[in-house]
Design a protein around this motif. Structure first.
Motif, mmCIF file in Angstrom:
data_model
loop_
_atom_site.group_PDB
_atom_site.id
_atom_site.type_symbol
_atom_site.label_atom_id
_atom_site.label_comp_id
_atom_site.label_asym_id
_atom_site.label_seq_id
_atom_site.Cartn_x
_atom_site.Cartn_y
_atom_site.Cartn_z
ATOM 1 N N GLU A 61 0.829 -1.212 0.000
ATOM 2 C CA GLU A 61 0.000 0.000 0.000
ATOM 3 C C GLU A 61 0.864 1.263 0.000
ATOM 4 N N ILE A 62 1.909 1.284 0.818
ATOM 5 C CA ILE A 62 2.779 2.456 0.909
ATOM 6 C C ILE A 62 3.537 2.676 -0.401
ATOM 7 N N LEU A 63 3.985 1.587 -1.010
ATOM 8 C CA LEU A 63 4.704 1.705 -2.276
ATOM 9 C C LEU A 63 3.773 2.193 -3.385
ATOM 10 N N THR A 64 2.522 1.813 -3.307
ATOM 11 C CA THR A 64 1.537 2.328 -4.268
ATOM 12 C C THR A 64 1.387 3.845 -4.119
ATOM 13 N N GLU A 65 1.419 4.320 -2.867
ATOM 14 C CA GLU A 65 1.376 5.769 -2.650
ATOM 15 C C GLU A 65 2.603 6.445 -3.245
ATOM 16 N N ALA A 66 3.769 5.825 -3.074
ATOM 17 C CA ALA A 66 5.002 6.402 -3.640
ATOM 18 C C ALA A 66 4.889 6.541 -5.151
ATOM 19 N N ILE A 67 4.351 5.519 -5.808
ATOM 20 C CA ILE A 67 4.215 5.544 -7.267
ATOM 21 C C ILE A 67 3.180 6.560 -7.706
ATOM 22 N N THR A 68 2.119 6.702 -6.927
ATOM 23 C CA THR A 68 1.093 7.702 -7.247
ATOM 24 C C THR A 68 1.681 9.115 -7.193
ATOM 25 N N ILE A 69 2.502 9.359 -6.185
ATOM 26 C CA ILE A 69 3.134 10.682 -6.044
ATOM 27 C C ILE A 69 4.137 10.919 -7.163
ATOM 28 N N ASP A 70 4.929 9.887 -7.473
ATOM 29 C CA ASP A 70 5.968 10.036 -8.500
ATOM 30 C C ASP A 70 6.005 8.800 -9.393
ATOM 31 N N PRO A 71 5.268 8.810 -10.490
ATOM 32 C CA PRO A 71 5.229 7.644 -11.387
ATOM 33 C C PRO A 71 6.578 7.302 -12.019
ATOM 34 N N THR A 72 7.551 8.206 -11.947
ATOM 35 C CA THR A 72 8.881 7.922 -12.507
ATOM 36 C C THR A 72 9.801 7.230 -11.509
ATOM 37 N N LEU A 73 9.324 7.002 -10.298
ATOM 38 C CA LEU A 73 10.146 6.394 -9.250
ATOM 39 C C LEU A 73 10.171 4.877 -9.455
ATOM 40 N N VAL A 74 10.989 4.441 -10.400
ATOM 41 C CA VAL A 74 10.955 3.036 -10.829
ATOM 42 C C VAL A 74 11.398 2.087 -9.720
ATOM 43 N N GLN A 75 12.216 2.577 -8.772
ATOM 44 C CA GLN A 75 12.617 1.713 -7.656
ATOM 45 C C GLN A 75 11.399 1.214 -6.892
ATOM 46 N N ALA A 76 10.364 2.059 -6.787
ATOM 47 C CA ALA A 76 9.160 1.674 -6.054
ATOM 48 C C ALA A 76 8.429 0.533 -6.764
ATOM 49 N N ASN A 77 8.436 0.531 -8.085
ATOM 50 C CA ASN A 77 7.817 -0.582 -8.825
ATOM 51 C C ASN A 77 8.533 -1.887 -8.542
ATOM 52 N N LEU A 78 9.871 -1.823 -8.481
ATOM 53 C CA LEU A 78 10.649 -3.039 -8.224
ATOM 54 C C LEU A 78 10.331 -3.598 -6.840
ATOM 55 N N VAL A 79 10.341 -2.729 -5.834
ATOM 56 C CA VAL A 79 10.086 -3.198 -4.474
ATOM 57 C C VAL A 79 8.626 -3.626 -4.320
ATOM 58 N N ARG A 80 7.695 -2.908 -4.982
ATOM 59 C CA ARG A 80 6.288 -3.311 -4.911
ATOM 60 C C ARG A 80 6.085 -4.685 -5.542
ATOM 61 N N ALA A 81 6.833 -4.989 -6.600
ATOM 62 C CA ALA A 81 6.739 -6.324 -7.206
ATOM 63 C C ALA A 81 7.132 -7.397 -6.201
ATOM 64 N N GLU A 82 8.162 -7.106 -5.405
ATOM 65 C CA GLU A 82 8.588 -8.077 -4.388
ATOM 66 C C GLU A 82 7.537 -8.210 -3.289
ATOM 67 N N ALA A 83 6.963 -7.089 -2.866
ATOM 68 C CA ALA A 83 5.886 -7.141 -1.874
ATOM 69 C C ALA A 83 4.691 -7.912 -2.434
ATOM 70 N N GLY A 84 4.364 -7.665 -3.701
ATOM 71 C CA GLY A 84 3.252 -8.361 -4.336
ATOM 72 C C GLY A 84 3.469 -9.863 -4.391
#
Length: 344
Positions: A84-107
């Protein structure tokens, strides 16, 4: 790119945040962020979490703080909150690709397999040289059951980083599931050459050595895990099995029961308790434990063969043949042998 690398990137970029955002509140947020990063690198997760929350309270658009808070939650085994928190990070900054990587691991940890694969697809270009990217993708594909595709991703992870221990361990575990035991053994040995105390590699290598009836080396693997993690349920159960197979029945039973106290849904442990009662010539008690193992609905080596044998020992031939025939469908090698011998 691993989590520590992600943190390094964020720390390097922090100077730009401090000097560009302006305002005391945002400078305070950056200060909390820096202190939180220190706590995170020191594995002081509760303090890191508190400090990231302080940073976010000062600057609600601080996407890097959301990212690192997500990393912290993931390290605390709170994957749903991390997602959920990583989704907020991506919503704030869609270019923050590190958040996608970590969210994939959380997922991966909470069963959002398709969503996590979509996350990786979005950032594949940026992570084409990242061993961790391919490790996570391999794990996702393995969970989905697309084994050969997963193997190819693990191969990429290892080609990019020959020291990626987790890639060897996870590829080895997949080979083990595929019954490609020589390839699995090779991967676990390579992982242990890099990290001689890796518990999953030791446990899995010990299982293969047990299959080879190399009891002393198998025992050494499990003892090495237990020397630092005396309550490790897998090693307790695996060592218990070796002891059952080598004549130390009562000690073996004691360890298997300890494993079940720690992990009641371990089908292998219920099977091993059944083996103990089979050895004690108590087929009704053995059958009860084998059926508990079957109830766990996970693949367990030779379980259907052993269960049918217990029915046979209990003079229930029809039930024995029925369970063996189920084992044949599941490719249980012992069931295949026994159904041919006892059933028409």
């Amino acid at each position: 790119m691993n989590i520590n690398t992600i943190l390094t990137v964020i720390l390097i970029l922090l100077a730009n945040i401090i000097f560009s955002c302006g305002g005391q509140e945002k400078e305070d947020a950056a200060d909390f962020f820096l202190k939180a990063n220190v706590s995170l690198t020191q594995n002081n997760y509760a303090e890191a979490l508190r400090l990231y929350d302080e940073a976010i309270a000062k600057n609600a658009d601080f996407s890097d703080a959301y990212l690192n808070k997500g990393i912290t939650l993931l390290k605390m085994n709170r994957a749903e909150e991390a997602y959920e928190i990583l989704t907020e990070a991506i919503t704030i900054d869609p270019t923050l690709v590190q958040a996608n990587l970590v969210r994939a691991e959380a997922g991966l940890n909470i069963g959002k397999i398709n969503e996590s694969l979509e996350d990786l697809a979005q950032i594949e270009k940026e992570y084409k040289d990242s061993s961790r990217f391919y490790l996570i993708k391999g794990d996702l594909l393995s969970t989905r059951g697309t084994d050969q595709l997963a193997i190819a991703e693990y191969d990429k992870a290892i080609s990019l980083d020959k020291s990626n221990v987790e890639a060897y361990v996870n590829r080895g575990a997949l080979y083990y599931r595929m019954k490609s035991y020589p390839a699995a053994k090779s991967d676990f040995e390579k992982a242990l050459a890099l990290d001689s105390s890796h518990p999953q590699a030791l446990n899995n290598l010990g299982l293969i050595l047990s299959k080879e009836k190399d009891w002393q080396r198998a025992l050494a693997c499990f003892d090495k895990v237990l020397s630092t993690q005396p309550d490790d349920a897998y090693s307790l159960n695996n060592k218990g099995y070796v002891l059952l197979m080598t004549g130390a029945m009562e000690e073996g039973k004691r360890l298997v029961e300890r494993a079940l106290d720690k992990q009641p849904r371990n089908g292998y442990a219920w099977r091993n308790l059944g083996i103990y009662y089979t050895q004690k010539k108590m087929p009704a008690e053995a059958l009860k434990n084998y059926l508990k193992a079957i109830d766990k609905a996970e693949p367990v080596d030779q379980l259907y063969g052993l269960t049918g044998q217990a029915y046979l020992d209990n003079k229930q031939i029809d039930e024995a043949c029925k369970i063996w025939n189920q084992g044949v469908i599941l490719k249980d090698s012992l069931a295949i042998d026994l159904v041919a011998k006892h059933c028409r």
